[in-house]
Design an enzyme around this catalytic site. Structure first.
Site, PDB file in Angstrom:
ATOM      1  N   TRP A 150       0.963  -1.366  -0.009  1.00 44.82           N
ATOM      2  CA  TRP A 150       0.044  -0.185   0.132  1.00 44.82           C
ATOM      3  C   TRP A 150       0.864   1.338  -0.013  1.00 44.82           C
ATOM      4  O   TRP A 150       0.100   2.239  -0.091  1.00 44.82           O
ATOM      5  CB  TRP A 150      -1.084   0.059   1.210  1.00 44.82           C
ATOM      6  CG  TRP A 150      -0.101  -0.233   2.559  1.00 44.82           C
ATOM      7  CD1 TRP A 150       0.139  -1.126   3.337  1.00 44.82           C
ATOM      8  CD2 TRP A 150       0.489   1.011   3.415  1.00 44.82           C
ATOM      9  NE1 TRP A 150       1.006  -0.657   4.293  1.00 44.82           N
ATOM     10  CE2 TRP A 150       1.038   0.520   4.223  1.00 44.82           C
ATOM     11  CE3 TRP A 150       0.610   2.375   3.018  1.00 44.82           C
ATOM     12  CZ2 TRP A 150       1.742   1.270   5.047  1.00 44.82           C
ATOM     13  CZ3 TRP A 150       1.174   3.162   3.831  1.00 44.82           C
ATOM     14  CH2 TRP A 150       1.558   2.610   4.903  1.00 44.82           C
ATOM     15  N   ASN A 151       2.043   0.999   0.368  1.00 45.29           N
ATOM     16  CA  ASN A 151       2.747   2.403   0.689  1.00 45.29           C
ATOM     17  C   ASN A 151       3.541   2.877  -0.690  1.00 45.29           C
ATOM     18  O   ASN A 151       4.293   1.862  -1.302  1.00 45.29           O
ATOM     19  CB  ASN A 151       3.925   2.274   1.943  1.00 45.29           C
ATOM     20  CG  ASN A 151       4.798   1.252   1.366  1.00 45.29           C
ATOM     21  OD1 ASN A 151       4.585   0.211   1.164  1.00 45.29           O
ATOM     22  ND2 ASN A 151       6.123   1.701   1.865  1.00 45.29           N
ATOM     23  N   GLY A 228       5.630  -8.095   1.920  1.00 46.85           N
ATOM     24  CA  GLY A 228       6.101  -8.673   3.158  1.00 46.85           C
ATOM     25  C   GLY A 228       6.775 -10.023   2.825  1.00 46.85           C
ATOM     26  O   GLY A 228       6.405 -10.578   1.993  1.00 46.85           O
ATOM     27  N   GLU A 249      11.110  -7.585  -3.657  1.00 45.47           N
ATOM     28  CA  GLU A 249      11.633  -6.219  -2.864  1.00 45.47           C
ATOM     29  C   GLU A 249      10.921  -6.498  -1.407  1.00 45.47           C
ATOM     30  O   GLU A 249       9.830  -6.165  -1.463  1.00 45.47           O
ATOM     31  CB  GLU A 249      11.443  -5.106  -3.519  1.00 45.47           C
ATOM     32  CG  GLU A 249      12.027  -5.071  -4.938  1.00 45.47           C
ATOM     33  CD  GLU A 249      13.503  -4.817  -4.751  1.00 45.47           C
ATOM     34  OE1 GLU A 249      14.288  -4.386  -3.746  1.00 45.47           O
ATOM     35  OE2 GLU A 249      14.221  -4.870  -5.872  1.00 45.47           O
TER      36      GLU A 249
END
Ligand code: NAI
Ligand code: MG
Length: 489
Positions: A150-151, A228, A249
């Site tokens: 989301w970021n 994650g 990543e």
């Protein structure tokens, strides 16, 4: 509430199978409805991307023409940046001060890869055989599943779409369910730029019904993932079926190392940037302060004084420096880890208690873990504004503590000793080392990590090669007929 946001599949905007609520983290209230993609939408998006890969409207373009489309997209992103920033701020709680400058800069990523599109050269091989010629061609690897958290979604998708499209691939981009609006709005810009039908598809939905279906689809050639480690493991397991390439990543537990000879004023501000910018929700967060014992008390005191001046407020206010966390679950996880760390012996120096206001606010928090360097807060990625302080007495001890983590994304080193800076750079196991600075990024600079931080590098010119596959071509130039069929040429 009907949604103003839609999925983008095969050149068409559509409502999903269902809708879900999107929450504004600054209020904890629903602010918009989102369209949800499930198996049918995922399958149609992959089919559209597979079709586009073959279609002459895309496959028939020259590399320079692909580059021109990317330049156009860059201009549109730049123009739309203020609106996109507002969406991201409402949907994720990230402060407008950061979203507006970060999204404007995203245009530079598309420009960088636009310029690379027609510089992807094959090579002529000086082959070791008479009457033969051989050369290589760089071809697009296929359909890319780009999956982002989301970021910083526009940024994290630009480092995937830029090189993928430059290479001639087609893409299904999955926006995070925790704040998909900036990417759903970005889809309109892709459409306006004039990319042929199906080249870019933008969907959103949940992990099992959407992300997992996409990443394990047999027609996906490469999964480019940011998120994650647990999700990454699912994706790698699923790739055992479709044998897709996977680039990962992931997060980090990056050390921020301050030597006594450093410019302390500068280091204090950089440490604030490293762990409290974006409310600590950054994969490169410098969440472990390793500070030389002789200056620990002074440095920590100056840091606390600086932290107390941070302006906490509503994310849409340009004066705000620090907003809420994105989700309630995130705040609960942080509360738990801070509590268990204190129980283990960590000393709370500032923060540590959720703020009494609406929304998912959690204060800048610093814990002294010098006596308990194995405390939960030192070892676990929190993806939040919690800094663990650990002191060291020698350079060797600093290196040992810096590397004492399964992650390896970034590191900051503050020293005015040139030789030490070079020694530390070599000794630290991480994909990025920032010397006397922190949190600097550029389209020109590779970005990525080791170990639990994933593998693969995004950014930089080599990233385009990840989205290509090499074809080797052989040509026999002899006019004589082929003789013995039972020997290798
Ligand atoms: P997450 O891993 O929960 O979700 C990321 C994306 O994966 C979402 O779009 C989600 O819907 C999707 N997904 C979930 N389950 C899936 C499955 N089984 N198969 C395929 N896709 C699935 O990550 P979250 O919580 O949204 O983001 C925070 C994480 O991202 C942190 O660990 C952080 O460190 C990392 N991150 C890494 C960055 C980097 O560049 N290294 C940058 C920003 C964040
Ligand atoms: Mg939201």
């Amino acid at each position: 509430m009907t949604s103003q946001f839609q999925l983008y599949i095969n050149g068409q905007f559509e409502d999903g199978s269902a809708q879900f609520d999107s929450i504004n983290p600054a209020t904890g209230q629903v602010w918009a409805k989102m369209p949800e993609a499930r198996i049918d939408e995922v399958n149609r998006a992959v089919a559209a991307a597979s079709q586009a890969l073959q279609d002459s409207t895309w496959a028939g373009l020259t590399a320079s023409q692909r580059g021109k489309l990317l330049y156009k997209l860059a201009d549109l992103v730049e123009k739309a940046a203020p609106q996109l920033a507002q969406y991201e701020t409402s949907d994720t709680g990230k402060i407008i001060r950061e979203t507006s400058s970060q999204i404007a800069y995203v245009a530079e990523y598309y420009r960088y890869y636009a310029g690379i599109a027609d510089k992807l050269e094959g090579s002529y091989l000086p082959i070791d055989k008479q009457d033969m010629q051989a050369w290589t061609i760089r071809e697009p690897v296929g359909v890319i599943a780009a999956i982002v958290p989301w970021n910083s979604q526009l940024f994290l998708s630009a480092v995937k779409l830029g090189p993928a499209l430059a290479a001639g691939c087609t893409v299904v981009l999955k926006a995070s369910e925790e704040g998909p609006t900036p990417l759903l709005a970005f889809a309109r810009l892709v459409h306006e730029a004039g990319f042929p039908t199906g080249v870019v598809n933008v969907i959103t939905g949940f992990g099992p019904e959407c992300g997992a279906v996409l990443s394990s689809h047999p027609d996906v050639a490469h999964v480019a993932f940011t998120g994650g480690p647990e999700t990454a493991r699912h994706i790698v397991r699923n790739s055992a079926e479709n044998l897709a390439k996977v680039s990962l990543e992931l997060g980090g537990k990056s050390p921020f190392i301050v030597f006594a000879d450093a410019d302390l004023q500068s280091a204090v501000n950089a440490q604030v940037a490293a762990i409290f910018a974006a409310t600590g929700q950054s994969c490169v967060a410098g969440s472990r302060l390793l500070v030389e014992a002789s200056i620990k008390d002074e440095f920590v005191q100056r840091l606390i004084e600086r932290v107390q001046t941070i302006k906490i407020g509503l994310p849409e206010d340009m004066a705000t420096e620090y907003g809420p966390l994105c989700t309630l679950g995130q705040r609960e996880k942080i509360e738990q880890v801070v509590a268990s760390s204190i129980q283990q012996g960590a000393k709370l120096l500032t923060g540590g208690k959720s703020l009494p206001r609406a929304g998912y606010y959690y204060p800048p928090t610093i814990l002294d873990c010098s006596d308990v360097p194995q405390a939960d807060c030192v070892m676990t990625e929190l993806f939040g504004p919690v800094l663990s302080v650990v002191s060291f007495s020698s350079e060797a001890e600093a290196v040992q503590k810096a590397n004492n983590t399964p992650y390896g994304l970034a590191a900051g080193v503050f020293t005015n000793n040139l030789n030490r800076a070079h020694r530390m750079t070599k000794a630290i196991r991480s994909g990025i080392v920032w010397l006397n600075t922190y949190r600097a990024v550029s389209p020109l600079a590779p970005f990525g990590g080791h170990g639990l931080s994933g593998h693969g590098r995004e950014g930089g010119s080599d990233a385009v090669l990840d989205y290509t596959t090499t074809k080797t071509v052989w040509l026999r130039t002899s006019d004589q007929p082929i003789d013995d069929p039972f020997v290798m040429r």
